[in-house]
Scaffold this motif. Structure first.
Motif, PDB file in Angstrom:
ATOM      1  N   ALA A 135       0.836  -1.196   0.000  1.00 22.67           N
ATOM      2  CA  ALA A 135       0.000   0.000   0.000  1.00 22.67           C
ATOM      3  C   ALA A 135       0.870   1.244   0.000  1.00 22.67           C
ATOM      4  N   LYS A 136       0.270   2.339  -0.475  1.00 24.01           N
ATOM      5  CA  LYS A 136       0.919   3.647  -0.430  1.00 24.01           C
ATOM      6  C   LYS A 136       0.074   4.520   0.479  1.00 24.01           C
ATOM      7  N   VAL A 137       0.703   5.084   1.505  1.00 24.43           N
ATOM      8  CA  VAL A 137       0.007   5.912   2.487  1.00 24.43           C
ATOM      9  C   VAL A 137       0.459   7.350   2.285  1.00 24.43           C
ATOM     10  N   TYR A 138      -0.466   8.202   1.853  1.00 28.30           N
ATOM     11  CA  TYR A 138      -0.149   9.594   1.527  1.00 28.30           C
ATOM     12  C   TYR A 138      -0.394  10.511   2.716  1.00 28.30           C
ATOM     13  N   GLU A 139       0.216  11.702   2.660  1.00 29.73           N
ATOM     14  CA  GLU A 139       0.032  12.690   3.716  1.00 29.73           C
ATOM     15  C   GLU A 139      -1.347  13.323   3.660  1.00 29.73           C
ATOM     16  N   SER A 140      -1.959  13.378   2.468  1.00 24.87           N
ATOM     17  CA  SER A 140      -3.305  13.936   2.324  1.00 24.87           C
ATOM     18  C   SER A 140      -3.978  13.285   1.114  1.00 24.87           C
ATOM     19  N   PRO A 141      -5.323  13.328   1.053  1.00 20.58           N
ATOM     20  CA  PRO A 141      -6.023  12.782  -0.119  1.00 20.58           C
ATOM     21  C   PRO A 141      -5.651  13.509  -1.413  1.00 20.58           C
ATOM     22  N   GLU A 142      -5.324  14.799  -1.312  1.00 16.49           N
ATOM     23  CA  GLU A 142      -4.948  15.561  -2.499  1.00 16.49           C
ATOM     24  C   GLU A 142      -3.650  15.034  -3.107  1.00 16.49           C
ATOM     25  N   HIS A 143      -2.688  14.673  -2.263  1.00 21.88           N
ATOM     26  CA  HIS A 143      -1.436  14.099  -2.771  1.00 21.88           C
ATOM     27  C   HIS A 143      -1.716  12.772  -3.467  1.00 21.88           C
ATOM     28  N   ALA A 144      -2.623  11.980  -2.920  1.00 24.11           N
ATOM     29  CA  ALA A 144      -2.976  10.697  -3.543  1.00 24.11           C
ATOM     30  C   ALA A 144      -3.593  10.931  -4.916  1.00 24.11           C
ATOM     31  N   ARG A 145      -4.504  11.894  -5.024  1.00 22.54           N
ATOM     32  CA  ARG A 145      -5.158  12.171  -6.305  1.00 22.54           C
ATOM     33  C   ARG A 145      -4.171  12.718  -7.338  1.00 22.54           C
ATOM     34  N   ASP A 146      -3.170  13.467  -6.882  1.00 24.41           N
ATOM     35  CA  ASP A 146      -2.187  14.038  -7.809  1.00 24.41           C
ATOM     36  C   ASP A 146      -1.255  12.979  -8.389  1.00 24.41           C
ATOM     37  N   VAL A 147      -0.899  11.980  -7.580  1.00 31.19           N
ATOM     38  CA  VAL A 147       0.137  11.021  -7.974  1.00 31.19           C
ATOM     39  C   VAL A 147      -0.447   9.745  -8.589  1.00 31.19           C
ATOM     40  N   GLU A 148      -1.500   9.216  -8.015  1.00 26.65           N
ATOM     41  CA  GLU A 148      -2.023   7.906  -8.427  1.00 26.65           C
ATOM     42  C   GLU A 148      -2.752   7.974  -9.768  1.00 26.65           C
ATOM     43  N   GLN A 149      -2.729   6.848 -10.471  1.00 23.00           N
ATOM     44  CA  GLN A 149      -3.453   6.739 -11.728  1.00 23.00           C
ATOM     45  C   GLN A 149      -4.946   6.597 -11.446  1.00 23.00           C
ATOM     46  N   ASP A 150      -5.772   7.000 -12.404  1.00 27.50           N
ATOM     47  CA  ASP A 150      -7.224   7.013 -12.213  1.00 27.50           C
ATOM     48  C   ASP A 150      -7.788   5.636 -11.889  1.00 27.50           C
ATOM     49  N   TYR A 151      -7.308   4.581 -12.563  1.00 28.47           N
ATOM     50  CA  TYR A 151      -7.858   3.256 -12.310  1.00 28.47           C
ATOM     51  C   TYR A 151      -7.563   2.788 -10.889  1.00 28.47           C
ATOM     52  N   MET A 152      -6.417   3.193 -10.333  1.00 26.69           N
ATOM     53  CA  MET A 152      -6.078   2.798  -8.972  1.00 26.69           C
ATOM     54  C   MET A 152      -6.941   3.566  -7.965  1.00 26.69           C
ATOM     55  N   LEU A 153      -7.212   4.832  -8.246  1.00 26.32           N
ATOM     56  CA  LEU A 153      -8.120   5.599  -7.401  1.00 26.32           C
ATOM     57  C   LEU A 153      -9.519   4.990  -7.443  1.00 26.32           C
ATOM     58  N   GLU A 154      -9.946   4.557  -8.616  1.00 24.31           N
ATOM     59  CA  GLU A 154     -11.273   3.951  -8.753  1.00 24.31           C
ATOM     60  C   GLU A 154     -11.359   2.625  -7.999  1.00 24.31           C
ATOM     61  N   ARG A 155     -10.318   1.808  -8.082  1.00 27.89           N
ATOM     62  CA  ARG A 155     -10.295   0.535  -7.352  1.00 27.89           C
ATOM     63  C   ARG A 155     -10.409   0.738  -5.851  1.00 27.89           C
ATOM     64  N   ASN A 156      -9.818   1.820  -5.360  1.00 25.95           N
ATOM     65  CA  ASN A 156      -9.815   2.114  -3.929  1.00 25.95           C
ATOM     66  C   ASN A 156     -10.945   3.052  -3.523  1.00 25.95           C
ATOM     67  N   LYS A 157     -11.864   3.322  -4.459  1.00 30.24           N
ATOM     68  CA  LYS A 157     -13.043   4.162  -4.202  1.00 30.24           C
ATOM     69  C   LYS A 157     -12.670   5.551  -3.698  1.00 30.24           C
ATOM     70  N   ILE A 158     -11.627   6.127  -4.296  1.00 22.53           N
ATOM     71  CA  ILE A 158     -11.224   7.490  -3.986  1.00 22.53           C
ATOM     72  C   ILE A 158     -11.643   8.342  -5.174  1.00 22.53           C
ATOM     73  N   VAL A 159     -12.463   9.341  -4.933  1.00 26.23           N
ATOM     74  CA  VAL A 159     -12.993  10.175  -6.025  1.00 26.23           C
ATOM     75  C   VAL A 159     -11.901  11.107  -6.522  1.00 26.23           C
ATOM     76  N   ALA A 160     -11.656  11.078  -7.832  1.00 29.79           N
ATOM     77  CA  ALA A 160     -10.643  11.954  -8.421  1.00 29.79           C
ATOM     78  C   ALA A 160     -11.172  13.379  -8.497  1.00 29.79           C
ATOM     79  N   ASP A 161     -10.289  14.335  -8.617  1.00 28.28           N
ATOM     80  CA  ASP A 161     -10.672  15.751  -8.681  1.00 28.28           C
ATOM     81  C   ASP A 161     -11.622  15.995  -9.845  1.00 28.28           C
ATOM     82  N   GLY A 162     -12.674  16.768  -9.598  1.00 29.77           N
ATOM     83  CA  GLY A 162     -13.584  17.158 -10.657  1.00 29.77           C
ATOM     84  C   GLY A 162     -14.616  16.124 -11.029  1.00 29.77           C
ATOM     85  N   GLU A 163     -14.667  14.980 -10.377  1.00 31.07           N
ATOM     86  CA  GLU A 163     -15.620  13.939 -10.730  1.00 31.07           C
ATOM     87  C   GLU A 163     -16.906  14.002  -9.918  1.00 31.07           C
ATOM     88  N   GLU A 164     -16.976  14.867  -8.912  1.00 29.33           N
ATOM     89  CA  GLU A 164     -18.125  14.868  -8.031  1.00 29.33           C
ATOM     90  C   GLU A 164     -19.419  15.247  -8.739  1.00 29.33           C
TER      91      GLU A 164
END
Length: 101
Positions: free
Chosen positions: A68-97
């Motif tokens: 696992a990768k543990v980020y300092e904030s959700p924003e850092h995770a969204r900036d670095v991680e690929q979209d499919y990995m964010l989707e697998r982990n149910k983390i909403v990417a910027d602008g998708e709300e």
């Protein structure tokens, strides 16, 4: 479900810690989201700051090794991680709300 951390590597350039861990479970292999929530609680982090990359269970074993990768904030995770990995982990990417209109 018991989680033991095997290895932690700091990665200050990407504002994260890379974590290798081992999960001992009684039933079937736990879901990615349940492991993420348990690991986040163990590390006193928000679930959106933890991205599970890998879960590997050997056939017939009650032990799963993960990465696992543990980020300092959700924003850092969204900036670095690929979209499919964010989707697998149910983390909403910027602008998708609000885009489903």
């Amino acid at each position: 479900m018991d989680i033991d951390i095997i290895n932690e590597d700091e990665n200050p350039m990407l504002h994260r810690t890379d974590v290798r861990f081992e999960v001992v479970h009684d039933e079937a292999t736990p879901s990615r989201l349940s492991v993420r929530d348990s690991l986040a609680a163990m590390l006193n982090k928000d679930a959106d700051e933890v991205v599970i990359h890998e879960l590997d269970t050997k056939f017939g074993m009650r032990k799963t090794v993960g990465y696992a990768k543990v980020y300092e904030s959700p924003e850092h995770a969204r900036d670095v991680e690929q979209d499919y990995m964010l989707e697998r982990n149910k983390i909403v990417a910027d602008g998708e709300e609000g885009e489903e209109a």
